[in-house]
Each structure stands twice: as C-alpha cells, then as structure tokens.
Motif scaffolding. Structure first.
Motif, PDB file in Angstrom:
ATOM      1  N   GLY A 253       0.793  -1.223   0.000  1.00  0.00           N
ATOM      2  CA  GLY A 253       0.000   0.000   0.000  1.00  0.00           C
ATOM      3  C   GLY A 253       0.823   1.269   0.000  1.00  0.00           C
ATOM      4  N   GLY A 254       2.147   1.145  -0.153  1.00  0.00           N
ATOM      5  CA  GLY A 254       3.002   2.323  -0.173  1.00  0.00           C
ATOM      6  C   GLY A 254       4.137   2.152  -1.154  1.00  0.00           C
ATOM      7  N   ARG A 255       4.509   3.255  -1.801  1.00  0.00           N
ATOM      8  CA  ARG A 255       5.606   3.227  -2.770  1.00  0.00           C
ATOM      9  C   ARG A 255       6.715   4.143  -2.281  1.00  0.00           C
ATOM     10  NH1 ARG A 255       4.831   3.639  -9.319  1.00  0.00           N
ATOM     11  NH2 ARG A 255       7.007   3.328  -9.885  1.00  0.00           N
ATOM     12  N   ARG A 256       7.938   3.653  -2.390  1.00  0.00           N
ATOM     13  CA  ARG A 256       9.065   4.336  -1.762  1.00  0.00           C
ATOM     14  C   ARG A 256       9.516   5.569  -2.529  1.00  0.00           C
ATOM     15  NH1 ARG A 256      14.806   1.388  -1.612  1.00  0.00           N
ATOM     16  NH2 ARG A 256      14.664   2.003  -3.802  1.00  0.00           N
ATOM     17  N   ILE A 257       9.819   6.612  -1.759  1.00  0.00           N
ATOM     18  CA  ILE A 257      10.516   7.794  -2.272  1.00  0.00           C
ATOM     19  C   ILE A 257      11.932   7.741  -1.722  1.00  0.00           C
ATOM     20  CG2 ILE A 257      10.669  10.304  -2.214  1.00  0.00           C
ATOM     21  CD1 ILE A 257       7.667  10.443  -2.046  1.00  0.00           C
ATOM     22  N   LYS A 258      12.899   7.753  -2.601  1.00  0.00           N
ATOM     23  CA  LYS A 258      14.303   7.750  -2.198  1.00  0.00           C
ATOM     24  C   LYS A 258      15.055   8.685  -3.124  1.00  0.00           C
ATOM     25  CE  LYS A 258      18.284   4.745  -1.358  1.00  0.00           C
ATOM     26  NZ  LYS A 258      18.875   3.396  -1.542  1.00  0.00           N
ATOM     27  N   ARG A 259      15.153   9.924  -2.716  1.00  0.00           N
ATOM     28  CA  ARG A 259      15.774  10.949  -3.550  1.00  0.00           C
ATOM     29  C   ARG A 259      16.508  11.941  -2.659  1.00  0.00           C
ATOM     30  NH1 ARG A 259      12.224  14.046  -8.023  1.00  0.00           N
ATOM     31  NH2 ARG A 259      12.072  11.889  -8.791  1.00  0.00           N
ATOM     32  N   LEU A 330       7.350  15.709   6.556  1.00  0.00           N
ATOM     33  CA  LEU A 330       6.927  14.401   6.051  1.00  0.00           C
ATOM     34  C   LEU A 330       5.978  13.708   7.030  1.00  0.00           C
ATOM     35  CD1 LEU A 330      10.316  13.077   4.603  1.00  0.00           C
ATOM     36  CD2 LEU A 330       8.385  14.028   3.338  1.00  0.00           C
ATOM     37  N   LEU A 331       6.255  13.827   8.332  1.00  0.00           N
ATOM     38  CA  LEU A 331       5.372  13.217   9.324  1.00  0.00           C
ATOM     39  C   LEU A 331       3.985  13.850   9.303  1.00  0.00           C
ATOM     40  CD1 LEU A 331       7.835  12.869  12.356  1.00  0.00           C
ATOM     41  CD2 LEU A 331       6.809  10.998  11.037  1.00  0.00           C
ATOM     42  N   ASP A 332       3.929  15.118   8.942  1.00  0.00           N
ATOM     43  CA  ASP A 332       2.653  15.831   8.920  1.00  0.00           C
ATOM     44  C   ASP A 332       1.952  15.742   7.565  1.00  0.00           C
ATOM     45  OD1 ASP A 332       0.891  17.616  10.505  1.00  0.00           O
ATOM     46  OD2 ASP A 332       1.330  19.046   8.886  1.00  0.00           O
ATOM     47  N   HIS A 333       2.632  15.167   6.550  1.00  0.00           N
ATOM     48  CA  HIS A 333       2.074  15.102   5.202  1.00  0.00           C
ATOM     49  C   HIS A 333       0.971  14.043   5.132  1.00  0.00           C
ATOM     50  CE1 HIS A 333       1.785  15.012   0.851  1.00  0.00           C
ATOM     51  NE2 HIS A 333       2.639  16.029   0.767  1.00  0.00           N
ATOM     52  N   LEU A 343      10.461   5.927   7.626  1.00  0.00           N
ATOM     53  CA  LEU A 343      10.474   7.349   7.270  1.00  0.00           C
ATOM     54  C   LEU A 343      11.699   7.962   7.928  1.00  0.00           C
ATOM     55  CD1 LEU A 343       7.493   9.844   7.223  1.00  0.00           C
ATOM     56  CD2 LEU A 343       9.714  10.511   8.091  1.00  0.00           C
ATOM     57  N   LEU A 344      12.614   8.462   7.123  1.00  0.00           N
ATOM     58  CA  LEU A 344      13.808   9.101   7.681  1.00  0.00           C
ATOM     59  C   LEU A 344      14.366  10.113   6.696  1.00  0.00           C
ATOM     60  CD1 LEU A 344      16.626   7.801   6.275  1.00  0.00           C
ATOM     61  CD2 LEU A 344      15.887   5.828   7.583  1.00  0.00           C
ATOM     62  N   VAL A 345      15.123  11.064   7.274  1.00  0.00           N
ATOM     63  CA  VAL A 345      15.864  12.062   6.494  1.00  0.00           C
ATOM     64  C   VAL A 345      17.301  11.960   6.969  1.00  0.00           C
ATOM     65  CG1 VAL A 345      16.087  14.485   5.865  1.00  0.00           C
ATOM     66  CG2 VAL A 345      13.830  13.542   6.391  1.00  0.00           C
TER      67      VAL A 345
END
Length: 427
Positions: A253-259, A330-333, A343-345
């Motif tokens: 149900g989720g697709r990764r963002i890695k940029r 991101l946590l609030d998105h 979820l990490l930066v």
C-alpha cells in the motif's frame, strides 16, 4: 419398388456407373446426417440444456465440432454398401473416417479444456494460481495419444506396437521435447511457490521486460512493457535468471521515495541567535528548536562549570534545523506513511557535487501518476524553502553563469584576465 429394381437391372451392366451412384448416395446421406445433426438435433439439445441452465454461447462451438462425427460414422458404415468397390479402397475410406473421428474427439476435448481455463480465469484466485500451463501440457499429451491412435488406425496396426517402438526413441523424444519439459517444471515452480501472477509488475532489464504480466503459459510469459510493447519471456528463464517483482510494493500500500537534495556545502554554517528565533516562526520545528536549544544550553553550562574553553561549546546548524524541518514536514504530510513503514531524512557521504540530504519515505498510494505528483510536490516545497535556512542547492556552473560573472568584472580585472589568457596561449 418395381421402378427401383428396373433401374438397378438397367445399370447392372455398368459396374462403374453403379459404383458412382452408390458413392453419390453415400455422400448425400452423409450430408443429410450432418445437416440433421447440426440444425435439428443440436437445436433440440440447446433447448433441453437451456431448461437446466447448462447451455451458453461458450459451449455452442463444442457441440458444433462434436456434430461432425455423424457424417464420418455414416461414411464409415455405409462404404460397405457401395457395390463393386475394391476392398482396398473400402479399407482406406474406413480407416480415414475412423482417424477423422479420433481427431474430432480430441479437438472437442481441447475446446472443453479451453472452456475450463476460461471459466477458471474468471475466479478471483486465478491470478494467483493460473492453470493455463497445465492445460497446455494436457493438450500436448492428448494430441500425442491421438497421433499414435490415428497412425495405428491408418496402417491397421495395434497402438501397443507403436508404443513399444517409442521406447527406443526415448532419448530422441527427450531431446525434442527438452524445452517443453523445462517449461513444465518452471511453470510448476512458479505456481507452487507463488513467484509470479498475472498482473504483477516485473522488471528484468536483461530480458528487455519492465511492465505488467498479462499471460502465463506453458512455454512463455508475456509482459506488457510501459511503452505498450509486448515481451515474450521463456518460462524457464524466470527460474534460471533473476528478476524483480514489485508485487510486495503493491500489496504494502506504499511506494518508496528515495531521492536526495544536493546541498552546497559552502552554505552550511552555525545559526546565530536571531536566526534561531526567526526559525521559530515555523510551527513544524518550533518545539524542536526550543528543545534542542535547551539541550545545547545545558551541555554548554556543564562545560563552563568545568572550566572548558568556549571553543568546545555546541551550537545549532542550519543544515540540522532544515533536516528536522523536512522530517516534521513528512510526518505531517497526509499522503506519506508516518507509521508502519520507514520514514527518515539522512545525510549521505559528502561528494564533489555537494552534501546529499536523502529523503526516504513511502507514499500512501502505489499508483504511478499519484506517486510522481506527491514526490514532485514534496521536492518543490523543499527546494523553495531552502533559502529560509540560509542553504543553497549545488549546481554546476553553466555558460550563462560564466557570462554573468564576466559582466561583473571591472575593466582592469578584464584586462588582467585577457593578458593572463594571452600569456598562457604564447606558452
């Protein structure tokens, strides 16, 4: 009756004519049998089956094909009544008619298997457990048996005699059907281990495949690529070679963002007290800045009490504040998974092109168009808000940058630069 006997008596002296009339009558009878079977008996059968809800458009071709047996049986039994026909010709016609009956029955069974596969494909579980490969294997076995029976019928030999001769050809058959055997084993492994389903997105660059699986057969797996082309992959290749299946992403149900954002390292610095207070305007990091500053003040106070030099004190950085802002954003998105998925930066190793600040998270959708839109919105915002933290993105100089820098030089500096370039060219 007397007229028939008189006609027969008249042509008795012409055996060839009598034989031709007999064949004509036999063919006419076979044609009538075919017409009666297809237009009368089948209609009656359809009405009976409709009453019990067993007839539909899919079963109609099967009945039509099975009806072809009727004229073949008429010819097989009626050829004996044709006068003056040589025994050899009679035997050949009977053998051919029998072979036609065998072939028709096998083709009918093949159509029934196709109908079974079509009905099964409508079930929700069909994509997980396709049976098309097994159906094709059964068809191969049926046609192999039919070929033996037809040959045995035509040469008037026992099928067992032909089968006994196949034992010596086992090695040759293994070589001929090597691809089929490998495909059958691969198909069983793919199905039993649930490695591939119709509708899965697979990626196999070495096989020129990147798209959705649209068909899983015995010998090939068809993949419709994103450019709408079709790639046919041998089934055995999906066992011996590696490929990537994106089903897990779809089911999660989720697709990764890695940029990453490439931060100009020359813009990274400590925050002044006024800048800290200015950043408190952002509701997302207001608590973080105050909490972090309290932690730093407590640390520095201990250093001061211990008589340490001020150079050992800790201070907040603009890159650290920006990293905290991105994390909170991101946590609030609403379209980003904040629980359950990573979820990490984080900062990666510095490079000649800047400091990579990587965003690693998962969207709440797996749809490609929505995913790209969410990702673009996030990075649009991050790039636009960077100057608020005193940061810049790294970008290699272009011709326009060089021209703009040259226009800012004073005349004396331009002359010195031109003289230096001339001296270099003389050397």
């Amino acid at each position: 009756m007397h007229a028939f006997d008189a006609l027969r008596a008249q042509i008795a002296d012409y055996p060839m004519l009598e034989t031709a009339l007999g064949v004509l009558i036999l063919l006419t009878t076979a044609f009538l049998a075919d017409w009666v079977t297809r237009h009368i008996l089948l209609r009656i059968g359809r009405r009976v089956l409709k009453t019990v809800r067993l007839h539909n458009e899919a079963t109609a071709p099967i009945a039509q094909r099975l009806a072809r047996i009727a004229p073949a049986l008429v010819i097989h039994n009626g050829i004996q009544l044709v006068p003056h026909l040589p025994p050899g010709a009679m035997t050949v016609v009977q053998n051919v008619a029998s072979a036609f009956v065998i072939l028709t029955i096998v083709l009918t069974v093949s159509s029934v298997l196709d109908l079974v596969n079509a009905r099964y494909a409508r079930r929700p579980s069909a994509a997980n457990r396709p049976i098309k490969g097994y159906i094709q294997m059964i068809k191969i076995a049926l046609f192999a048996i039919a070929a033996i029976l037809i040959i045995a019928t035509l040469i008037e030999r026992s099928p067992l005699l032909l089968l006994s001769g196949l034992g010596a050809m086992a090695a040759v058959l293994m070589l001929v059907f090597q691809g089929t055997i490998l495909s059958l084993v691969a198909s069983i492994q793919l199905t039993s281990n649930d490695m591939l389903r119709v509708g899965d997105w697979i990626e196999a660059p070495h096989l020129n495949a990147d798209g959705d699986v649209i068909d899983i057969a015995l010998h090939t797996v068809k993949v419709q690529n994103w450019d709408r082309t079709i790639t046919a992959i041998p089934t055995s290749k999906l066992i011996t070679d590696s490929y990537k299946n994106w089903r897990g992403m779809s089911e999660s149900g989720g697709r990764r963002i890695k940029r990453s954002l490439m931060i100009d390292q020359n813009s990274i610095r400590f925050l002044e007290p006024g800048e800290r207070e200015n950043l408190c305007r952002f509701a997302l990091i207001d608590d973080y800045i105050r909490r972090k500053q309290d932690e730093i003040d407590a640390w520095n106070k201990k250093l001061a009490e211990a008589g340490r030099e001020p150079v050992n004190t800790r201070r907040m950085t603009n890159i650290g504040a920006f990293r905290a802002y991105v994390q909170s954003y991101l946590l609030d998105h609403p379209r980003i998974h904040s629980t359950g998925l990573t979820l990490l930066v984080r900062q990666l190793d510095p490079t000649a092109h800047g400091l990579p600040l990587e965003i690693y998270c998962f969207t709440t959708t797996t749809a490609w168009v929505e995913y790209e839109s969410i990702q673009a919105d996030i990075f649009d915002h991050m790039i636009a808000i960077l100057p608020e933290f005193g940061l810049r993105l790294y970008q290699q100089p272009s011709g326009l940058d060089v021209a703009e820098l040259s226009s800012r030089l004073l005349p004396s500096e331009k002359a010195a630069t031109k003289a230096q370039a001339s001296a270099s060219s003389l050397k």
